[in-house]
Design a protein around this motif. Sequence first.
Motif, short mmCIF file in Angstrom:
data_model
loop_
_atom_site.label_atom_id
_atom_site.label_comp_id
_atom_site.label_asym_id
_atom_site.label_seq_id
_atom_site.Cartn_x
_atom_site.Cartn_y
_atom_site.Cartn_z
N LEU A 54 37.69 21.40 51.98
CA LEU A 54 36.92 22.42 51.28
C LEU A 54 36.01 23.13 52.27
N PRO A 55 35.68 24.42 52.06
CA PRO A 55 36.16 25.30 50.98
C PRO A 55 37.44 26.06 51.36
N PHE A 56 37.98 25.76 52.55
CA PHE A 56 39.14 26.51 53.03
C PHE A 56 40.35 26.30 52.11
N SER A 57 40.54 25.05 51.63
CA SER A 57 41.68 24.77 50.76
C SER A 57 41.60 25.55 49.46
N GLU A 58 40.38 25.64 48.88
CA GLU A 58 40.23 26.39 47.63
C GLU A 58 40.41 27.89 47.87
N LEU A 59 39.99 28.37 49.02
CA LEU A 59 40.21 29.77 49.36
C LEU A 59 41.71 30.07 49.43
N ILE A 60 42.47 29.15 50.00
CA ILE A 60 43.93 29.31 50.06
C ILE A 60 44.52 29.33 48.65
N ARG A 61 44.07 28.41 47.80
CA ARG A 61 44.59 28.33 46.43
C ARG A 61 44.28 29.60 45.64
N ILE A 62 43.05 30.07 45.73
CA ILE A 62 42.65 31.28 44.99
C ILE A 62 43.44 32.48 45.47
N THR A 63 43.63 32.58 46.79
CA THR A 63 44.41 33.69 47.34
C THR A 63 45.85 33.64 46.86
N SER A 64 46.44 32.44 46.84
CA SER A 64 47.82 32.31 46.38
C SER A 64 47.95 32.64 44.90
N LEU A 65 46.92 32.27 44.11
CA LEU A 65 46.95 32.60 42.68
C LEU A 65 46.88 34.11 42.47
N ILE A 66 46.05 34.78 43.26
CA ILE A 66 45.97 36.24 43.18
C ILE A 66 47.31 36.87 43.55
N ILE A 67 47.97 36.32 44.58
CA ILE A 67 49.28 36.83 44.99
C ILE A 67 50.29 36.68 43.86
N ILE A 68 50.26 35.53 43.18
CA ILE A 68 51.18 35.30 42.06
C ILE A 68 50.95 36.32 40.96
N LEU A 69 49.68 36.56 40.60
CA LEU A 69 49.35 37.52 39.55
C LEU A 69 49.80 38.93 39.93
N VAL A 70 49.61 39.30 41.20
CA VAL A 70 50.05 40.62 41.67
C VAL A 70 51.57 40.74 41.60
N ILE A 71 52.28 39.68 41.99
CA ILE A 71 53.74 39.71 41.93
C ILE A 71 54.22 39.86 40.49
N VAL A 72 53.62 39.11 39.59
CA VAL A 72 54.00 39.20 38.17
C VAL A 72 53.74 40.62 37.64
N PHE A 73 52.62 41.20 38.04
CA PHE A 73 52.30 42.56 37.60
C PHE A 73 53.36 43.55 38.07
N PHE A 74 53.74 43.46 39.35
CA PHE A 74 54.71 44.41 39.88
C PHE A 74 56.12 44.16 39.33
N VAL A 75 56.42 42.92 38.97
CA VAL A 75 57.70 42.65 38.29
C VAL A 75 57.71 43.33 36.93
N GLY A 76 56.57 43.32 36.24
CA GLY A 76 56.47 44.03 34.97
C GLY A 76 56.64 45.52 35.14
N VAL A 77 56.03 46.08 36.20
CA VAL A 77 56.20 47.51 36.49
C VAL A 77 57.66 47.81 36.81
#
Length: 216
Positions: A54-77
């Motif tokens: 910590l806190p580097f591991s949580e920063l990695i997790r949050i960044t990966s979660l944001i990437i997943i949400l962005v990917i899902v959004f663009f798949v919807g587009v």
Amino acid sequence: MFNYLRNNFIAGLFVTIPLVISIIIIVFIYEKLTSWSIALFIHLPWFGELANHLPFSELIRITSLIIILVIVFFVGVLAKNTIGSRIITFAEWFLMKVPMFNIVYSTVKNIGDAIRNQKNGMFRKVVLFEYPRKGIFSIGFVTNEENSWEAKNKVKENLISVFLPTTPNPTSGYLLLIPKKDLIYLQLPVADAMKLIISGGAITPNTADQIQNKEE
């Protein structure tokens, strides 16, 4: 004094247990969705040692979660675009050719389509019917009122698909095909019926309304 302590402790349990369970489920989903990013960073030469701290591991997790949400959004587009929808259709056709995977994928996709295409969700109406024997009534949810497949033609009845949930876990249950004439349609909202089932009948529709009014 003992009754005072006991009553307050029980009241605290009823407040904290749903909150704790909700947090546990959210944390579990969060960790499952982001665990791949930690495994990826462990193999990087410069960041491998920091990936589990910590806190580097949580920063990695949050960044990966944001990437997943962005990917899902663009798949919807992409799905709403003509060319994109053709690409997705081709990808689905290819996935349906993969043994075993096609069974899981088609089942999940059909459930998702059913939820998305129905105006009030998968559970449309609340019904009352005699089950497991005559004189005993159970509550179920109508999932489909247009059964025109083989079963209807065989029994010569207007069959209605009804989901009978179990108590107190409504995520499991039974699919029943019941003649429409044997169903009693209720005006009870689906949410109130779900509260009734989860509580094992302890929270009736009137009780649910009183609790909501008290909270307001």
